[in-house]
Structures are given as C-alpha cells and as structure tokens.
Design a protein around this motif. Sequence first.
Motif, mmCIF file in Angstrom:
data_model
loop_
_atom_site.group_PDB
_atom_site.id
_atom_site.type_symbol
_atom_site.label_atom_id
_atom_site.label_comp_id
_atom_site.label_asym_id
_atom_site.label_seq_id
_atom_site.Cartn_x
_atom_site.Cartn_y
_atom_site.Cartn_z
ATOM 1 N N LEU A 99 -40.220 -8.204 -3.400
ATOM 2 C CA LEU A 99 -39.654 -9.014 -2.810
ATOM 3 C C LEU A 99 -41.375 -10.078 -1.887
ATOM 4 C CD1 LEU A 99 -37.632 -10.975 -0.931
ATOM 5 C CD2 LEU A 99 -37.763 -8.281 1.030
ATOM 6 N N LEU A 100 -41.968 -9.205 -0.873
ATOM 7 C CA LEU A 100 -43.204 -9.599 -0.462
ATOM 8 C C LEU A 100 -43.944 -11.098 -1.190
ATOM 9 C CD1 LEU A 100 -44.902 -6.257 0.722
ATOM 10 C CD2 LEU A 100 -43.492 -8.231 2.853
ATOM 11 N N ARG A 101 -43.863 -10.936 -2.732
ATOM 12 C CA ARG A 101 -44.744 -11.699 -3.583
ATOM 13 C C ARG A 101 -43.943 -12.654 -3.572
ATOM 14 N NH1 ARG A 101 -46.965 -7.750 -8.175
ATOM 15 N NH2 ARG A 101 -44.357 -7.798 -7.995
ATOM 16 N N SER A 102 -42.058 -12.615 -3.709
ATOM 17 C CA SER A 102 -41.770 -13.835 -3.819
ATOM 18 C C SER A 102 -42.178 -15.090 -2.984
ATOM 19 C CB SER A 102 -40.574 -13.140 -3.752
ATOM 20 O OG SER A 102 -39.538 -13.145 -2.731
ATOM 21 N N LEU A 103 -42.382 -14.197 -1.242
ATOM 22 C CA LEU A 103 -42.037 -14.467 -0.354
ATOM 23 C C LEU A 103 -43.773 -15.722 -0.366
ATOM 24 C CD1 LEU A 103 -41.845 -12.644 2.088
ATOM 25 C CD2 LEU A 103 -39.641 -13.819 1.751
ATOM 26 N N HIS A 104 -44.312 -15.935 -0.898
ATOM 27 C CA HIS A 104 -45.787 -16.083 -0.438
ATOM 28 C C HIS A 104 -45.556 -17.263 -1.588
ATOM 29 C CE1 HIS A 104 -47.795 -13.886 1.916
ATOM 30 N NE2 HIS A 104 -47.352 -12.595 1.378
ATOM 31 N N GLU A 105 -44.792 -16.910 -3.205
ATOM 32 C CA GLU A 105 -44.262 -17.455 -4.464
ATOM 33 C C GLU A 105 -43.263 -18.432 -4.387
ATOM 34 O OE1 GLU A 105 -44.142 -15.228 -6.722
ATOM 35 O OE2 GLU A 105 -46.626 -14.272 -7.364
ATOM 36 N N ARG A 106 -42.622 -18.472 -2.730
ATOM 37 C CA ARG A 106 -41.829 -19.265 -2.414
ATOM 38 C C ARG A 106 -40.512 -19.522 -4.029
ATOM 39 N NH1 ARG A 106 -41.439 -24.082 -0.332
ATOM 40 N NH2 ARG A 106 -42.501 -23.839 2.373
ATOM 41 N N LEU A 107 -40.567 -18.065 -4.308
ATOM 42 C CA LEU A 107 -38.927 -18.298 -5.163
ATOM 43 C C LEU A 107 -37.503 -17.752 -4.278
ATOM 44 C CD1 LEU A 107 -41.397 -15.697 -7.774
ATOM 45 C CD2 LEU A 107 -40.209 -17.664 -7.840
ATOM 46 N N PRO A 108 -36.614 -17.802 -4.331
ATOM 47 C CA PRO A 108 -35.207 -17.720 -3.455
ATOM 48 C C PRO A 108 -35.263 -16.482 -3.714
ATOM 49 C CG PRO A 108 -35.133 -18.094 -6.352
ATOM 50 C CD PRO A 108 -35.941 -18.180 -6.310
ATOM 51 N N GLU A 150 -45.913 -14.167 10.117
ATOM 52 C CA GLU A 150 -45.726 -13.594 8.618
ATOM 53 C C GLU A 150 -44.600 -14.589 8.786
ATOM 54 O OE1 GLU A 150 -46.966 -9.608 8.152
ATOM 55 O OE2 GLU A 150 -45.875 -9.694 10.046
ATOM 56 N N PRO A 151 -44.384 -14.754 6.739
ATOM 57 C CA PRO A 151 -43.802 -15.301 6.468
ATOM 58 C C PRO A 151 -42.602 -14.107 5.749
ATOM 59 C CG PRO A 151 -44.821 -14.944 4.527
ATOM 60 C CD PRO A 151 -45.844 -15.285 5.993
ATOM 61 N N ALA A 152 -40.983 -14.363 6.767
ATOM 62 C CA ALA A 152 -40.078 -12.877 6.054
ATOM 63 C C ALA A 152 -39.075 -13.721 5.654
ATOM 64 C CB ALA A 152 -39.592 -12.471 7.406
ATOM 65 N N PRO A 153 -38.571 -12.918 4.731
ATOM 66 C CA PRO A 153 -37.181 -12.883 3.844
ATOM 67 C C PRO A 153 -35.614 -12.565 4.839
ATOM 68 C CG PRO A 153 -37.386 -10.913 3.748
ATOM 69 C CD PRO A 153 -38.603 -11.309 4.061
ATOM 70 N N ASP A 154 -34.602 -13.396 4.700
ATOM 71 C CA ASP A 154 -33.672 -13.160 5.939
ATOM 72 C C ASP A 154 -32.826 -12.152 5.595
ATOM 73 O OD1 ASP A 154 -32.252 -13.601 3.968
ATOM 74 O OD2 ASP A 154 -31.578 -15.683 4.549
ATOM 75 N N ALA A 155 -32.378 -11.249 5.960
ATOM 76 C CA ALA A 155 -31.599 -10.058 5.983
ATOM 77 C C ALA A 155 -30.922 -9.841 4.536
ATOM 78 C CB ALA A 155 -30.650 -9.772 6.653
#
Lengths: 196, 196
Positions: free
Chosen positions: A187-196, A148-153
């Motif tokens: 935040l979850l949506r931004s992972l899929h939209e490649r927002l920073p 799964e794509p994940a943000p960093d801490a």
Amino acid sequence: MNEPQRARRPGGRSARVAADVHQAVTDLINERGYGNFTVGDVAVRAGVADSSIYRRWGNLATLLTDVALTRLNAQSPMPDTGSLAGDLRTYAAQVAREITGPDGLALLRLAVALSSHGNQGQQAGDDLLVERTRQLQSMLDRSLERGEPAPDALGVLDHILAPMYVRVLLGVDPLTPEYVEALVDRLLRSLHERLP
Amino acid sequence: MNEPQRARRPGGRSARVAADVHQAVTDLINERGYGNFTVGDVAVRAGVADSSIYRRWGNLATLLTDVALTRLNAQSPMPDTGSLAGDLRTYAAQVAREITGPDGLALLRLAVALSSHGNQGQQAGDDLLVERTRQLQSMLDRSLERGEPAPDALGVLDHILAPMYVRVLLGVDPLTPEYVEALVDRLLRSLHERLP
C-alpha cells in the motif's frame, strides 16, 4: 470512600457488571455464534438481572456493538509513531494479533453479523464502522498534516484490513508478520506510484 | 418417456426437488441468517419430507455447501478469454455482480458461517474453498502456460476478492465497475512491478 472492597475495584459495581456482561457476550459468541443467544442468556451467564442489561444497553445489538468497540479500542488504539509507515505497520500488526487472538474470530463474525440482523443490528454495525473509520482517518490525517502522502480509510480497509479479515474468516493460512508487513509495504509503495 | 410432464421438466422429479430445496435454503438464509434454521425448516419450505433431504445430503452443512457451490458455478463459471487481464476482469465483474445480487449477501454470510459452525460446517466450508480455489488456479495456470506472469490464487483472494467481500459484508459503498476494474488493474500492475 474508605471501604476496602471499593478501593480494590476501581469503578465499583457498575464497572464490574459491565466487565462481566462483556465477558459473557464474548463467551456466548464464541460458543454459539451471533444470533443464537438472547439478552436472557447473557444475564444468566454474567450473573445479573435481565433488567440491568436492558436499562444500561437498551437492546442486544447495542450491547454487542459496545462489546466490540470496547475491545477494539482497548486492544487496538490507533498508533501515533510519527510516520505513516510506522503507524500503518503498528496498526496492521495490532489488528492481525487481535483477529487471530482467542476472541478475534468472534469479533469479526460479530461485525459481519451486525450488518445483517435487521435495522437495530445494522445501525449498531454502522455505528461501530463509523467510529473506527473516524479513528483511522485521524491517524491518516496526521500523516497528511506532516506532508506525507496517505491513503484514505477505505484504501486501508481494501488493501490491509480486508485481506486479513477474509483470510481469518475463511480459515486460510496464518497471518505471519511477513505477510502483514507485505500488505502494508504494497500500500505504501502504491502511494508513490499513484496506483489506485 | 412420452409423459408430457416429464418432457417439460428436464431432470425429472429429483432435479425439481433439488431446485426447490436450494431455493428454500437461500430464502431461509436471507430471512433468518445461517444457524437459525434446521433441516426441518428447509423441508417445510421446500414442500418435501425431512427424510428426502437427509437421504440426499446427509446433513445441513453439506446441503448448504452444495447450495453455495451450485450457485457459484452457475453464476460465475471461470472465464477463458485468452488473456489473464481478460480473465481477471471478467471473473471480478462476475463476482461483484453475484455478491451484490439478491442472494449475494446470503452466500457470503454462508461462507463465513460455514467456517465457524463446528467440524461439519468447517469441513463443508473447506470443501467449498478447495473446489473454488482449484477452479481459479486452473484459470491462472492457463495464463502461466501462455507465458504470462500470473498471481497465485491467494493473490487473487487478497487483492481482488477480499476487498469486494468486505465492502459488501460491512455494507460500505457500492461496488462500481470502475472500482472493480481498479482492483484488477492494481493486481496486474503489481505483477510487472514485482510487488508482493
């Protein structure tokens, strides 16, 4: 071994002292704010000798960090639900509950204060931050291991924790479950939209 | 009117006292942290009588708020560039510069501390928040009047200010211009994507 007193109190005297000292610290932070009490005040409130505190914790900053970490770990263990969305929702809801709870504001102020009270406090604050970041990162790593794509801490800090912390610190609006979920969803949506 | 001393110092004695008192407060916050100094300490540091401070500000919380608002308004007036993107970028860059500047951390800690030191402090903290929110909202209203979609003031707090505040408060990473711009871009994009 068969002493009844001991059997009723797991951990014995040492654990009781730690619990009493921790509670005394939390009470004093709530009543006076960080920086406005000493190891002596904690000792009086907890009903133990100053020397017991120094022997065990070394100094006030280390004691304060220990209090913060113990409470955080007890109240907000990192969840493992099997999905990033589930983990982040559970984690965010826990943090929201914790920082709006009876000792929550004191804990937040402690984190802020630790980073500002000389080298000892700063070191203690850094230790707290490093330990919680490590725990958070393991949760996020599990997500990456599942593909799964994940943000960093830091992404979690910026977009989920920081808005909640600042709202509580400034006393702006309550943290409703809907608000907390919206932060996670964003935040979850931004992972899929490649927002920073 | 023709006294040279006066001509060289616009505002006269009263303005000088205010400037000295404000500087004394900022220094004391930096050195000792909020809660660890009194009106008397400020008076000594500024070289004025306690009574001058009480007469003018009434109490320490009001003085602290005055210091915070004066500095914020001087260093970060709300921009009016003609577009929401321009306004938010300018505003975010100003705030980043201010909170990472020499007195920035003291100001942030003041805001946190004000919300926590009894009713007087809380009232003063609320006044500060209300006034800055009003200023921010006028900037956002101009955008709406031009027909641009705009976040509300809380959206700016959550998604631009809070991450910067928390990173500075916890001492995490510097606020690079790229980081600050990314926060603004993320919020601007979310307006068009109807994210919360």
